[in-house]
Design a protein around this motif. Structure first.
Motif, short mmCIF file in Angstrom:
data_model
loop_
_atom_site.label_atom_id
_atom_site.label_comp_id
_atom_site.label_asym_id
_atom_site.label_seq_id
_atom_site.Cartn_x
_atom_site.Cartn_y
_atom_site.Cartn_z
N LEU A 160 0.83 -1.21 0.00
CA LEU A 160 0.00 0.00 0.00
C LEU A 160 0.87 1.26 0.00
O LEU A 160 0.62 2.21 -0.76
CB LEU A 160 -0.92 -0.01 1.22
CG LEU A 160 -1.79 1.22 1.44
CD1 LEU A 160 -2.77 1.42 0.29
CD2 LEU A 160 -2.55 1.11 2.76
N ARG A 161 1.89 1.28 0.82
CA ARG A 161 2.71 2.49 0.96
C ARG A 161 3.46 2.82 -0.32
O ARG A 161 3.66 4.01 -0.62
CB ARG A 161 3.71 2.32 2.11
CG ARG A 161 3.07 2.28 3.49
CD ARG A 161 4.12 2.13 4.55
NE ARG A 161 4.88 3.35 4.75
CZ ARG A 161 6.06 3.39 5.36
NH1 ARG A 161 6.63 2.29 5.82
NH2 ARG A 161 6.68 4.54 5.53
N ARG A 162 3.89 1.82 -1.06
CA ARG A 162 4.65 2.08 -2.29
C ARG A 162 3.85 2.95 -3.26
O ARG A 162 4.40 3.81 -3.94
CB ARG A 162 5.04 0.76 -2.96
CG ARG A 162 6.32 0.15 -2.42
CD ARG A 162 6.86 -0.92 -3.35
NE ARG A 162 5.97 -2.06 -3.42
CZ ARG A 162 6.06 -3.14 -2.65
NH1 ARG A 162 6.99 -3.21 -1.72
NH2 ARG A 162 5.21 -4.15 -2.78
N LEU A 163 2.53 2.70 -3.32
CA LEU A 163 1.68 3.50 -4.19
C LEU A 163 1.20 4.78 -3.49
O LEU A 163 1.09 5.83 -4.12
CB LEU A 163 0.48 2.67 -4.65
CG LEU A 163 0.77 1.58 -5.68
CD1 LEU A 163 -0.44 0.69 -5.88
CD2 LEU A 163 1.19 2.21 -7.01
N ALA A 164 0.91 4.67 -2.21
CA ALA A 164 0.36 5.83 -1.48
C ALA A 164 1.34 6.99 -1.45
O ALA A 164 0.93 8.16 -1.45
CB ALA A 164 -0.02 5.41 -0.06
N GLU A 165 2.64 6.71 -1.44
CA GLU A 165 3.64 7.78 -1.36
C GLU A 165 3.58 8.71 -2.57
O GLU A 165 4.01 9.86 -2.49
CB GLU A 165 5.04 7.16 -1.25
CG GLU A 165 5.32 6.56 0.12
CD GLU A 165 6.60 5.74 0.15
OE1 GLU A 165 7.20 5.54 -0.95
OE2 GLU A 165 7.00 5.30 1.24
N ARG A 166 3.08 8.22 -3.70
CA ARG A 166 3.02 9.06 -4.92
C ARG A 166 1.58 9.14 -5.45
O ARG A 166 1.36 9.18 -6.65
CB ARG A 166 3.97 8.52 -5.98
CG ARG A 166 3.84 7.05 -6.27
CD ARG A 166 5.00 6.52 -7.12
NE ARG A 166 4.87 5.11 -7.39
CZ ARG A 166 4.25 4.60 -8.45
NH1 ARG A 166 3.71 5.43 -9.36
NH2 ARG A 166 4.17 3.31 -8.65
N TRP A 167 0.64 9.21 -4.54
CA TRP A 167 -0.76 9.14 -4.93
C TRP A 167 -1.18 10.27 -5.87
O TRP A 167 -2.05 10.10 -6.71
CB TRP A 167 -1.65 9.13 -3.68
CG TRP A 167 -1.69 10.44 -2.94
CD1 TRP A 167 -0.86 10.86 -1.96
CD2 TRP A 167 -2.64 11.49 -3.14
NE1 TRP A 167 -1.20 12.12 -1.53
CE2 TRP A 167 -2.30 12.53 -2.24
CE3 TRP A 167 -3.74 11.67 -3.98
CZ2 TRP A 167 -3.02 13.71 -2.15
CZ3 TRP A 167 -4.45 12.86 -3.90
CH2 TRP A 167 -4.09 13.86 -3.00
N ARG A 168 -0.53 11.43 -5.74
CA ARG A 168 -0.92 12.58 -6.58
C ARG A 168 -0.63 12.34 -8.06
O ARG A 168 -1.26 12.95 -8.92
CB ARG A 168 -0.18 13.84 -6.13
CG ARG A 168 -0.56 14.33 -4.74
CD ARG A 168 0.24 15.57 -4.38
NE ARG A 168 0.02 15.97 -3.00
CZ ARG A 168 -1.01 16.71 -2.58
NH1 ARG A 168 -1.90 17.12 -3.46
NH2 ARG A 168 -1.12 17.02 -1.31
N THR A 169 0.34 11.49 -8.36
CA THR A 169 0.75 11.29 -9.76
C THR A 169 0.21 9.99 -10.35
O THR A 169 0.56 9.65 -11.49
CB THR A 169 2.28 11.28 -9.86
OG1 THR A 169 2.80 10.16 -9.10
CG2 THR A 169 2.87 12.57 -9.32
N LEU A 170 -0.64 9.28 -9.63
CA LEU A 170 -1.12 7.99 -10.12
C LEU A 170 -2.15 8.17 -11.23
O LEU A 170 -3.03 9.03 -11.14
CB LEU A 170 -1.75 7.19 -8.97
CG LEU A 170 -0.84 6.83 -7.79
CD1 LEU A 170 -1.61 6.00 -6.77
CD2 LEU A 170 0.41 6.10 -8.25
N ASP A 171 -2.05 7.34 -12.26
CA ASP A 171 -3.07 7.32 -13.30
C ASP A 171 -4.25 6.46 -12.83
O ASP A 171 -4.17 5.84 -11.76
CB ASP A 171 -2.49 6.82 -14.63
CG ASP A 171 -1.96 5.39 -14.55
OD1 ASP A 171 -2.49 4.58 -13.77
OD2 ASP A 171 -1.01 5.07 -15.29
N PRO A 172 -5.37 6.43 -13.57
CA PRO A 172 -6.55 5.68 -13.10
C PRO A 172 -6.27 4.21 -12.80
O PRO A 172 -6.78 3.67 -11.80
CB PRO A 172 -7.53 5.84 -14.26
CG PRO A 172 -7.18 7.16 -14.86
CD PRO A 172 -5.69 7.24 -14.76
#
Length: 275
Positions: A160-172
């Motif tokens: 979860l944290r690996r993605l949550a750290e860059r949540w602003r730049t995530l695509d759909p």
């Protein structure tokens, strides 16, 4: 308990959850039964990933679970659109959005999808799945159960944290993966919570649930907008206007959820791990 014994208890609980809603989902009398049946299947998939031995039978059961959950998915997405999003959008417009024709078109499609979901629940695949999950092939892990639980929970939290750290730049698609990671951590945390302090587990799960709710709102909006894009011919002006209005309302709802997501993720990051 050993991890194997715990796996049997968790698997049995997931099956009870599914079977408690199976008759209602087959009858189609309450959309919540279909939703809960799908949640139970997701929890069962999570339990098998945590506890199950990897073999041909396990791979076949995993494929059955994935197929059955997928068959229920579009019916559930249409339920959310019809029962939750449309009334809320209409209320926001003060009843003047003219959604009657759109509601009728979506209701017809929902009925078709519900029949397909009911057929899947009556299928040999569903019966085979229930039979295999009643007698799961489980890992006989050597570790003590708390040690086993901590290892699983740490692994899920890292994902979860690996993605949550860059949540602003995530695509759909990456946001969807973040949602799946949040669900995986939540289900594992619920499975293992009785091993640890109840208050600490409840506080952590409350913050995790908030993250999952916001990600769920973003997902539901995206799924609803995709369904609206398929709901009728473009030359039908009345239908197109209604679909456009609801599409805009869903886009705004997703944006509002996205604005709150960062704070919820930060609060979860600060939360004390109960394990």
């Amino acid at each position: 308990m050993s991890p194997r014994q715990a796996g049997r208890v968790v698997t049995a609980a997931c099956l009870r959850h599914f079977q408690a809603n199976l008759a209602g989902a087959k009858a189609g009398v309450d959309h919540e039964c279909l939703h809960q049946a799908r949640v139970a299947l997701r929890r069962l998939r999570c339990a098998r990933k945590i506890f199950s031995a990897r073999d041909a039978d396990g791979d076949a059961a995993a494929a059955d679970l994935k197929w059955l959950a997928g068959q229920l998915g579009q019916a559930r997405d249409l339920d959310v659109l019809l029962v939750e999003a449309l009334p809320a959008a209409e209320a926001a417009a003060g009843g003047g959005a003219g959604l009657g024709k759109l509601r009728q078109a979506l209701a017809q499609r929902s009925e078709r999808c519900r029949r397909e979901a009911q057929a899947a629940l009556e299928s040999a695949c569903c019966e085979r799945l229930l039979s295999s999950c009643r007698h799961p092939q489980l890992e006989d892990a050597d570790a003590k159960l708390r040690r086993f639980a901590r290892r699983i929970l740490r692994r899920r939290r890292r994902g979860l944290r690996r993605l949550a750290e860059r949540w602003r730049t995530l695509d759909p698609e990456q946001l969807h993966q973040l949602r799946k990671q949040a669900k995986a951590l939540r289900y594992a945390a619920e499975f293992f919570a009785p091993l640890f302090d109840a208050g600490a587990a409840a506080r952590y799960l409350f913050r995790l649930q908030r993250v999952q709710d916001l990600l769920g709102a973003i997902h539901d909006a995206a799924a609803g907008r995709a369904l609206l894009a398929q709901c009728g011919p473009a030359e039908d002006g009345e239908l197109a206007r209604a679909a456009g209005f609801v599409d805009g309302w869903l886009a705004q709802a997703a944006a509002q959820a996205g604005q709150r997501l960062g704070r919820a993720l930060a609060r979860l990051e600060r939360a004390k791990r109960f394990w």
